[in-house]
Design a protein around this motif. Structure first.
Motif, mmCIF file in Angstrom:
data_model
loop_
_atom_site.group_PDB
_atom_site.id
_atom_site.type_symbol
_atom_site.label_atom_id
_atom_site.label_comp_id
_atom_site.label_asym_id
_atom_site.label_seq_id
_atom_site.Cartn_x
_atom_site.Cartn_y
_atom_site.Cartn_z
ATOM 1 N N PRO A 78 10.279 2.294 -12.580
ATOM 2 C CA PRO A 78 10.249 1.062 -13.402
ATOM 3 C C PRO A 78 11.330 0.152 -12.887
ATOM 4 O O PRO A 78 11.105 -1.120 -12.813
ATOM 5 N N ARG A 79 12.426 0.686 -12.476
ATOM 6 C CA ARG A 79 13.378 -0.217 -11.658
ATOM 7 C C ARG A 79 13.108 -0.817 -10.691
ATOM 8 O O ARG A 79 13.376 -2.334 -10.427
ATOM 9 N N THR A 80 12.234 -0.111 -9.776
ATOM 10 C CA THR A 80 11.646 -0.943 -8.403
ATOM 11 C C THR A 80 10.962 -1.717 -8.880
ATOM 12 O O THR A 80 10.662 -2.923 -8.274
ATOM 13 N N VAL A 81 9.651 -1.706 -9.867
ATOM 14 C CA VAL A 81 8.942 -2.541 -10.360
ATOM 15 C C VAL A 81 9.622 -3.982 -10.768
ATOM 16 O O VAL A 81 9.171 -4.884 -10.262
ATOM 17 N N GLU A 82 10.390 -3.630 -11.502
ATOM 18 C CA GLU A 82 11.423 -4.912 -12.212
ATOM 19 C C GLU A 82 11.863 -5.565 -11.087
ATOM 20 O O GLU A 82 11.651 -6.822 -11.039
ATOM 21 N N ALA A 83 12.640 -5.184 -10.133
ATOM 22 C CA ALA A 83 13.198 -5.685 -8.992
ATOM 23 C C ALA A 83 12.224 -6.303 -8.093
ATOM 24 O O ALA A 83 12.309 -7.677 -7.467
ATOM 25 N N GLN A 84 10.936 -5.912 -7.815
ATOM 26 C CA GLN A 84 10.126 -6.519 -6.938
ATOM 27 C C GLN A 84 9.411 -7.689 -7.470
ATOM 28 O O GLN A 84 9.189 -8.574 -6.974
ATOM 29 N N ILE A 98 11.001 13.097 -13.324
ATOM 30 C CA ILE A 98 11.654 12.147 -12.367
ATOM 31 C C ILE A 98 10.648 10.918 -12.176
ATOM 32 O O ILE A 98 10.866 9.667 -12.350
ATOM 33 N N ILE A 99 9.311 11.105 -11.783
ATOM 34 C CA ILE A 99 8.461 10.031 -11.851
ATOM 35 C C ILE A 99 8.277 9.309 -13.024
ATOM 36 O O ILE A 99 8.097 9.912 -14.113
ATOM 37 N N ASN A 118 0.927 -1.188 -0.066
ATOM 38 C CA ASN A 118 -0.115 0.161 -0.032
ATOM 39 C C ASN A 118 0.837 1.333 0.024
ATOM 40 O O ASN A 118 0.229 2.337 -0.040
ATOM 41 N N THR A 119 2.163 1.164 0.254
ATOM 42 C CA THR A 119 2.781 2.428 0.300
ATOM 43 C C THR A 119 2.750 3.502 -0.819
ATOM 44 O O THR A 119 2.374 4.696 -0.547
ATOM 45 N N ILE A 120 3.260 2.934 -2.268
ATOM 46 C CA ILE A 120 2.942 3.985 -3.235
ATOM 47 C C ILE A 120 1.286 4.253 -3.584
ATOM 48 O O ILE A 120 1.264 5.267 -3.790
ATOM 49 N N HIS A 170 0.661 -5.114 -14.696
ATOM 50 C CA HIS A 170 -0.260 -3.724 -14.935
ATOM 51 C C HIS A 170 -0.242 -3.578 -13.551
ATOM 52 O O HIS A 170 -1.136 -3.852 -12.755
ATOM 53 N N CYS A 171 0.420 -2.136 -12.991
ATOM 54 C CA CYS A 171 0.418 -1.721 -11.909
ATOM 55 C C CYS A 171 0.201 -0.001 -11.991
ATOM 56 O O CYS A 171 0.399 0.770 -11.259
ATOM 57 N N ASN A 172 -0.675 0.219 -13.038
ATOM 58 C CA ASN A 172 -0.886 1.569 -13.420
ATOM 59 C C ASN A 172 0.491 2.136 -13.648
ATOM 60 O O ASN A 172 1.234 1.610 -14.101
ATOM 61 N N LEU A 173 0.263 3.605 -13.175
ATOM 62 C CA LEU A 173 1.867 4.459 -13.401
ATOM 63 C C LEU A 173 3.115 3.543 -12.519
ATOM 64 O O LEU A 173 2.630 3.550 -11.311
ATOM 65 N N ALA A 174 3.839 3.428 -13.181
ATOM 66 C CA ALA A 174 5.052 2.824 -12.491
ATOM 67 C C ALA A 174 5.975 3.898 -11.999
ATOM 68 O O ALA A 174 6.698 4.433 -12.896
ATOM 69 N N VAL A 175 5.867 4.242 -10.692
ATOM 70 C CA VAL A 175 6.712 5.435 -10.225
ATOM 71 C C VAL A 175 8.306 5.181 -10.723
ATOM 72 O O VAL A 175 8.853 6.022 -11.174
#
Length: 748
Positions: free
Chosen positions: A652-658, A219-220, A141-143, A645-650
């Motif tokens: 993308p490197r974090t999304v990939e790592a997760q 940045i985002i 829930n953080t982001i 599909h996580c909507n806007l990826a703040v």
């Protein structure tokens, strides 16, 4: 976790805990001392938030309508050299929020990203989740919950800097703009944020701000290296286990072999004789148990002292769980009537032309974080300061206050960087912090007025309880030759995580724990009758990364493949047909994974097969197309292609790592030895030597792709885990012709 909560109910339901658990970091500094301190630091909108807000009468009036979570004073510190430090209102334990939240704030602040730093917060009310109203890192829930919050915090701080520059230059603020940490005037004048910090602190805090159009983000959305990457990769990062105070002692605890047992007899003279041991204390433990704490100058001396103890345990009053007997009991329970979550109108199973029956077994799982549990407590007569990796600093502070006999405002939790957690650092009984406080309190009573660091060894951590519950599923499905499901009768047996906790009143309905059933049926429009049984078992359980979806996704996605095979349909086409026009995000994620993997177009090497699965959890959808093989009875996962599909990826490197990290954790569930088992009440596993996690040689090639979107972001810490195991299993089933019905895999 918590994505099924009614957000309107939670703040009211937890109000009594908030009243116990929240405390402030602000100290009673005289006004002149405060101004002197903040003048030296620059715009210290962070260390003393309540005092900072009160420094300007106008600011107090304007910001008075803002909640603590909405005021930049608690979140942004700008130093004279222009460095911007952003306070993170969560625990960072590998999920990347130490970078993503500063990115969000820095975007609206128009900060120079090269000068942005981050730090972790405390149990101050400002750092509560803005939606739930409690301090919480969980449920991915953080982001999702703090995206707008941190954007507005950055925009408010930027507005204050602009107002300060306008006042200094005596110009209309509308003539000014900002760029990379600098305020620019129409005549070429420029002032760095560090130069304006003191004056900006005096400006009113705007209650309303204009946020950027996403098309203007710089940045985002851009792949960004993590702020903590260098320290972690070089071994310089300190975690909670590394924390040191002058004169600090270390405590380790001898724990009963069976959950809830107590001490029958204790001989501790040999332990007291170990050099460096300062005290041996009987202390209360979680779940009514009792233990022996050995306090020493360091961990080695304390553990040597513990080894020298002679303890006889009284286990007569507690149940002794046996995994084999437990499975037999679960099988019997699955045949009984019970509470139902779904009770659809459906045709009688007996009338269906085709039928399928299946039983699934899922073992207890340990969280097995790289950093075992730890907590440091410094106690005085009227104050306690605590350092720990907490997923809920406010609730932990409330539990500590109760244990120590203090008021909530007398307890401060300093959240520490943590080496993993996966849910274990938010126990519903607050066992870690209470245990540490009980030890420190007992030490003080024994005349030891030193800070105490309580450490759990790897063995303590793995045998100490709070596992992903063991579950049994039983499905009976009737369908036709086109794969249309006519009737689906399903039973789940497993312990409730939430019964008996503060969350029970809004997450346990009709006797069914929503954390157990999340992921069942959705998004497929299937007629289903779902019966749930929650047995009482003397094994403490807790949420584990992706909670109920750890088992429900496996059941749903492997059974769908079974139906597709039984009716000679392509598993991707079958899922797409079931999605219809109602689940666009699922379709897009799956199609992206299919397109990028070459599924249906690329000829796989001999002996390999495709496996497919897609699942939504925590508002995000992850689809996997995998390549796997079987050799000499051993399954191997070669390649994983993900559509996310996580909507806007703040970031993308974090999304990939997760996604990669979650998938590897999901892979671990499949490997032989990945199970917690009990015999005569005793956990049989103790370390990574007998509890399997994926090693480097097990890790496949990854190819992660994100569906483009400008919609507000959804969770990503957990959604990558659930579909991995079923995708892998589906590939194995296509090779062997035998569906897999349990985790870890058993191909014999």
């Amino acid at each position: 976790m918590f994505h099924n909560i009614d957000h309107r109910e939670l703040p009211r339901a937890l109000q009594h805990m908030l009243e116990r658990g929240q405390s402030t970091v602000a100290q009673a500094l005289p006004r002149r001392s405060f101004l002197k301190l903040t003048g030296a630091l620059g715009l210290t909108i962070g260390v003393f938030p309540h005092l900072a807000a009160a420094e300007s009468t106008d600011a107090a009036k304007t910001a008075g309508s803002l909640k603590p979570t909405e005021q930049p004073a608690a979140f942004v510190q700008i130093a004279p050299n222009g460095e911007v430090t952003v306070t993170v209102n969560r625990l960072e334990f590998g999920q990347g929020v130490h970078t993503a939240l500063p990115m969000i704030l820095a975007e609206e602040l128009d900060a120079d990203w090269s000068l942005v730093r981050s730090r972790l917060g405390t149990n101050d009310p400002a750092y509560a989740d803005p939606l739930f109203g409690i301090h919480l890192t969980g449920g991915s829930n953080t982001i999702k919950n703090s995206f707008t919050q941190y954007r507005e915090l950055g925009a408010r701080a930027r507005a204050m800097l602009l107002a300060a520059a306008a006042a200094r230059w005596n110009v209309d603020v509308s003539t000014l703009r900002t760029e990379a940490g600098v305020v620019l005037g129409p005549d070429g004048r420029r002032l760095g944020y560090g130069d304006l910090a003191d004056a900006a602190m005096e400006q009113p805090v705007p209650s309303q701000v204009q946020l950027k159009d996403p098309k203007d983000f710089r940045i985002i959305g851009r792949p960004t290296g993590r702020l903590d990457a260098r320290a972690k990769s070089s071994g310089q990062q300190d975690f909670g286990i590394d924390f040191r105070l002058p004169g600090q002692l270390t405590a380790v605890v001898a724990r009963p072999p069976v959950f809830g047992a107590r001490i029958a007899a204790l001989e501790d003279s040999a332990a007291r004789a170990v050099k460096g041991v300062k005290a041996v204390l009987r202390v209360p433990l979680d779940r009514g148990a009792e233990g022996v704490a050995v306090l020493a100058d360091g961990y080695w001396q304390a553990s040597q002292g513990r080894d020298a103890l002679k303890v006889q345990w009284d286990t007569s009053a507690v149940d002794k769980v046996d995994s084999e007997q437990q499975l037999a009991q679960y099988r019997e329970m699955a045949t009984r009537p019970g509470p139902r979550q779904f009770d659809s109108d459906m045709a009688p199973l007996e009338m269906a032309p085709l039928k399928l029956e299946a039983e699934f077994v899922f073992p207890y799982l340990a969280h097995a974080a790289m950093e075992p549990l730890n907590c440091t407590v410094r106690l005085s007569d009227d104050r306690a300061e605590i350092w720990m990796g907490s997923q809920s600093a406010g609730l932990d502070a409330g539990a500590a206050a109760t244990a120590l006999g203090l008021k909530p405002e007398q307890v401060v939790i300093n959240v520490q960087m943590s080496g993993g957690g996966f849910g274990r650092r938010f126990s519903s009984t607050y066992d870690t912090v209470i245990e540490a406080c009980e030890i420190t309190k007992a030490a003080k009573a024994a005349g030891l007025n030193a800070p105490i660091r309580t450490l759990w060894s790897r063995e303590d951590d793995m045998r100490g309880g709070y596992y992903r519950p063991m579950h049994l599923h039983r499905a009976r499905i009737g369908f036709d030759k086109e794969g249309n499901v006519l009737a689906w009768d399903h039973s789940i047996v497993g312990q409730s995580i939430l019964t008996g906790t503060v969350f029970e009143q809004f997450m346990v309905k009709n006797g069914i724990d929503a954390a157990t059933t999340e992921g069942m049926r959705n998004p497929y429009p299937l007629p289903m009758r779902l019966t749930v049984h929650h047995p009482k078992v003397n094994v403490p359980v807790l949420w584990w990364r992706s909670v109920g979806s750890t088992h429900t996704a496996f059941v749903m996605e492997t059974l769908l493949d079974d139906l597709a095979r039984a009716t000679d349909q392509d598993p991707v086409a079958y899922r797409m047909r079931l999605f219809g026009d109602q689940h666009i995000r699922h379709r897009d994620a799956l199609q992206l994974a299919v397109d990028k993997s070459g599924y249906g177009k690329t000829q796989l090497p001999e002996g390999r097969a495709w496996g497919v699965a897609v699942h939504e959890s925590f508002s995000s959808v992850v689809a996997y197309v995998v390549e796997a093989s079987v050799a000499d009875g051993q399954p191997t996962l070669h390649r994983v292609t993900a559509g996310v599909h996580c909507n806007l990826a703040v970031n993308p490197r974090t999304v990939e790592a997760q996604v990669q990290g979650a998938a590897i954790m999901g892979l671990s569930m499949c490997l032989a030895g990945s199970a917690i088992t009990l015999k005569d009440g005793v956990v049989e596993q103790s370390n990574f030597s007998d509890y399997t996690v994926a090693r480097m040689t097990d890790v496949p090639e990854f190819d992660i792709h994100i569906v483009p979107s400008a919609e507000p972001p959804t969770g990503m810490g957990e959604p990558g885990l659930p579909p991995l195991a079923p995708a892998f299993a589906n590939a194995i089933a296509r090779l062997t012709g035998k569906p897999l019905r349990q985790l870890p895999f058993n191909l014999t």
